[in-house]
Design an enzyme around this catalytic site. Structure first.
Site: not given
Length: 412
Positions: A201, A204, A217, A338
């Protein structure tokens, strides 16, 4: 709002003229379109030039990791139904390239501008957009952009309290979190094929639950908003529940999703879905993407895929086996240096296709294909790879600078 009064000061006019002269010199020297260097010179002479050029336009900004060049083109096509449009159609999407594009559109009413994800907040400050389209956020150029949540946070902070109407993809949790700081959001159910950047999430850090097409979530209650526009098969559903057919010359589900978002943006400017979607049919190719070119007696379809999300969408639209596939990967500055992202791409989807591998990082790609149990040949260049393929159609998939190399080689 658009008008005809001249917003440019003498200094701004000088900056525009100088920028155009430098761009022309760069083109004459064979160094590309010159838009970036021209824009840099213009902004040096007048740092406020982008804001001045935008102040007489109704501006749309388009930002995303995937699909922004195509969506910008589709929106520009749709808005031409309502008036002249200026756009950075070739994808020069940082402030210098954007300034260059707007300097060429003196009679335009609308500015449809693709913006690199990192620069969105700054360009939004300068251009005072009426609408901002946010399509997706996924891993790309890991050495440059860092992780996706940082980009989402930049967007969230930069768009807090924005007066713009935000048209955002309800199916991408990172985009939803970024857009939620804005008071005026139109949610579009555009879908999300690549989900590996959205398992935690963004609000959070809890684990995302993903039943069917929904997401939420389980810890903080952050959840998918209810969309007012949606992609449904080959149709766009508008907020009144009407279904409008999508007819595109561009292939794949991802482009239907781009069309759905574009129709929602066009409606903000008063262009009805039917008109917007009919106009989008005009778009055949976007900066060479999806073009089919004849080369050494074969038909090469040129496909751009810059990151795992893009490769996944591209694999879904190629012709079935045994159509040969040529893959080309570079790792120059514009690609990101990369290449670890290659391990996030599911190359088992190419099983049954004869594969040829070219590009600066062909050996990195070869190792990845070996692990994925694919049959492939490493080739020195495009010419050798094409010679190994039978006559007929070849799908050619390349990342950013590799794609530019291919276009130059085939004269596209």
């Amino acid at each position: 709002m658009a008008g005809n009064s001249d917003p440019l000061t003498p200094r701004a006019k000088l900056a525009v003229t100088a920028g155009k002269a430098v761009a022309a010199a760069s083109r004459a020297a064979g160094r590309g379109s010159g838009s970036v260097i021209g824009g840099r010179v213009a902004l040096k002479l007048d740092p406020d030039l982008l804001a001045r050029l935008a102040q007489n336009l109704d501006v749309v900004l388009v930002s995303a990791t995937n699909g922004k060049t195509t969506t910008t083109r589709l929106i520009a096509e749709a808005l031409r139904a309502a008036g002249p449009v200026v756009s950075n159609a070739l994808g020069a999407n940082m402030p210098a390239g954007i300034t260059s594009a707007l300097a060429g559109g003196s009679d335009a009413r609308y500015g449809v501008i693709e913006v690199d994800e990192k620069y969105l907040a700054g360009v939004a400050r300068d251009t005072d957009p009426k609408c901002i389209a946010l399509l997706n956020l996924s891993r790309d150029q890991l050495d440059r952009a860092a992780e996706t949540r940082m980009l989402a946070e930049n967007w969230r902070e930069g768009l807090t309290g924005s007066k713009a109407v935000i048209v955002a993809n309800a199916d991408d949790p990172l985009v939803v979190w970024a857009a939620s700081s804005s008071p005026n959001v139109i949610w579009v159910a555009a879908g999300q094929m690549w989900k590996d950047d959205a398992w935690s999430c963004p609000s959070c850090g809890g684990v995302m639950q993903r039943p069917g097409d929904d997401w939420f979530c389980g810890e903080c209650g952050f959840r998918r908003p209810t969309p007012s526009w949606a992609l449904s098969g080959d149709h766009v559903l508008d907020p009144h529940g009407s279904a409008w057919p999508i007819h595109l010359q561009l292939p794949g589900r991802a482009n239907k999703a781009n069309a759905a978002s574009s129709a929602a943006v066009a409606a903000v400017f008063g262009v009805p879905p039917q008109v917007a979607l009919e106009r989008m049919y005009q778009v055949q190719a976007v900066a060479g993407r999806y073009d089919v070119v004849q080369f050494q007696g074969r038909d090469l379809r040129l496909l751009l895929a810059k990151n795992p999300a893009g490769w996944l969408e591209t694999f879904s639209l190629i012709d079935p086996p045994p159509t040969p596939v040529i893959l080309s990967v570079n790792a120059r500055g514009a690609d990101g240096t990369d290449t670890s992202w290659l391990w996030d791409v599911d190359y088992t989807r190419l099983t049954g296709h004869p594969i040829c591998v070219i590009g600066d990082r062909k050996l990195d790609l070869a190792v990845r294909l070996e692990v994925a149990n694919q049959q492939f040949q490493v080739c020195e260049n495009l010419d050798q790879a094409v010679q190994l393929c039978p006559p007929g159609r070849i799908e050619v998939i390349a990342n950013y600078t590799a794609f530019q190399d291919l276009r130059r080689r085939v004269g596209n």
